[in-house]
Design an enzyme around this catalytic site. Structure first.
Site, PDB file in Angstrom:
ATOM      1  N   HIS A   7       0.882  -1.176  -0.048  1.00 49.66           N
ATOM      2  CA  HIS A   7       0.054  -0.091   0.066  1.00 49.66           C
ATOM      3  C   HIS A   7       0.834   1.307  -0.054  1.00 49.66           C
ATOM      4  O   HIS A   7       2.014   1.289   0.449  1.00 49.66           O
ATOM      5  CB  HIS A   7      -0.907   0.261   1.276  1.00 49.66           C
ATOM      6  CG  HIS A   7      -0.393   0.042   2.572  1.00 49.66           C
ATOM      7  ND1 HIS A   7      -0.241  -1.182   3.369  1.00 49.66           N
ATOM      8  CD2 HIS A   7      -0.031   1.030   3.383  1.00 49.66           C
ATOM      9  CE1 HIS A   7       0.224  -0.691   4.384  1.00 49.66           C
ATOM     10  NE2 HIS A   7       0.695   0.604   4.537  1.00 49.66           N
ATOM     11  N   HIS A  79       3.836   6.983   3.656  1.00 50.75           N
ATOM     12  CA  HIS A  79       4.852   6.033   3.688  1.00 50.75           C
ATOM     13  C   HIS A  79       4.384   5.150   2.707  1.00 50.75           C
ATOM     14  O   HIS A  79       3.308   4.899   2.009  1.00 50.75           O
ATOM     15  CB  HIS A  79       5.168   5.252   4.871  1.00 50.75           C
ATOM     16  CG  HIS A  79       3.882   4.537   5.372  1.00 50.75           C
ATOM     17  ND1 HIS A  79       3.138   5.090   6.255  1.00 50.75           N
ATOM     18  CD2 HIS A  79       3.383   3.285   5.061  1.00 50.75           C
ATOM     19  CE1 HIS A  79       2.145   4.231   6.544  1.00 50.75           C
ATOM     20  NE2 HIS A  79       2.193   3.092   5.748  1.00 50.75           N
ATOM     21  N   GLU A 130       7.781   1.006   4.913  1.00 45.14           N
ATOM     22  CA  GLU A 130       7.153   0.080   5.989  1.00 45.14           C
ATOM     23  C   GLU A 130       7.535  -1.043   5.312  1.00 45.14           C
ATOM     24  O   GLU A 130       7.142  -1.270   3.852  1.00 45.14           O
ATOM     25  CB  GLU A 130       5.587   0.157   6.090  1.00 45.14           C
ATOM     26  CG  GLU A 130       4.991  -0.652   7.022  1.00 45.14           C
ATOM     27  CD  GLU A 130       3.449  -0.343   7.296  1.00 45.14           C
ATOM     28  OE1 GLU A 130       2.837   0.208   6.480  1.00 45.14           O
ATOM     29  OE2 GLU A 130       2.809  -1.116   8.124  1.00 45.14           O
TER      30      GLU A 130
END
Ligand code: CO
Length: 134
Positions: A7, A79, A130
């Site tokens: 994502h 992020h 991440e």
């Protein structure tokens, strides 16, 4: 090491308005808000054919998103999340290469119920990364 883009996260100043914009203006499949107290965020996931968008909104006064929104009042990309097969092996290899892992360096459980870690944006071209073990 990294696999699929899981994502892209966007910090938003108004979660309901942002979710509604994705639902109506952009015609996307928008999930329900979830509180993630361990991460100080409320998230909404938007399902796209090959990836997801994560809308991030601060949860609590010490949310890491508060500072970001203070600097970016209309919101912004926060992020990118890449999938890895083995998060501890990925962490150890990245640390050996000099990358900084945020927090304690131990994975936390993320919004999908899977272990996640964050890598310092200064080590990755200004992009907070991440990693999520899938
Ligand atoms: Co994320």
């Amino acid at each position: 090491m990294i696999g699929r883009l899981n994502h892209v996260a966007i910090a938003v100043p108004d979660l309901e308005a942002a979710a509604e914009q994705y639902r109506t203006t952009l015609g996307a499949n928008v999930g329900a808000p979830q509180d993630e107290p361990d991460h100080g965020v409320t998230v909404v996931f938007i399902e796209l054919p090959k990836t997801q968008i994560e809308l991030l909104y601060p949860l609590g006064d010490d949310s890491p998103i508060n500072g970001f929104l203070a600097k970016n009042p209309s919101g912004g990309i926060h992020h990118m999340c890449y999938e890895v097969d083995d998060i501890l092996a990925a962490r150890d290899q990245l640390k050996a290469d000099g990358a900084r892992v945020l927090g304690t360096g131990e994975p936390k459980i993320g919004a999908h119920g899977k272990p996640v870690l964050f890598l310092h944006p200064k080590d990755f071209n200004g992009c907070l990364i991440e990693l999520e073990q899938v």
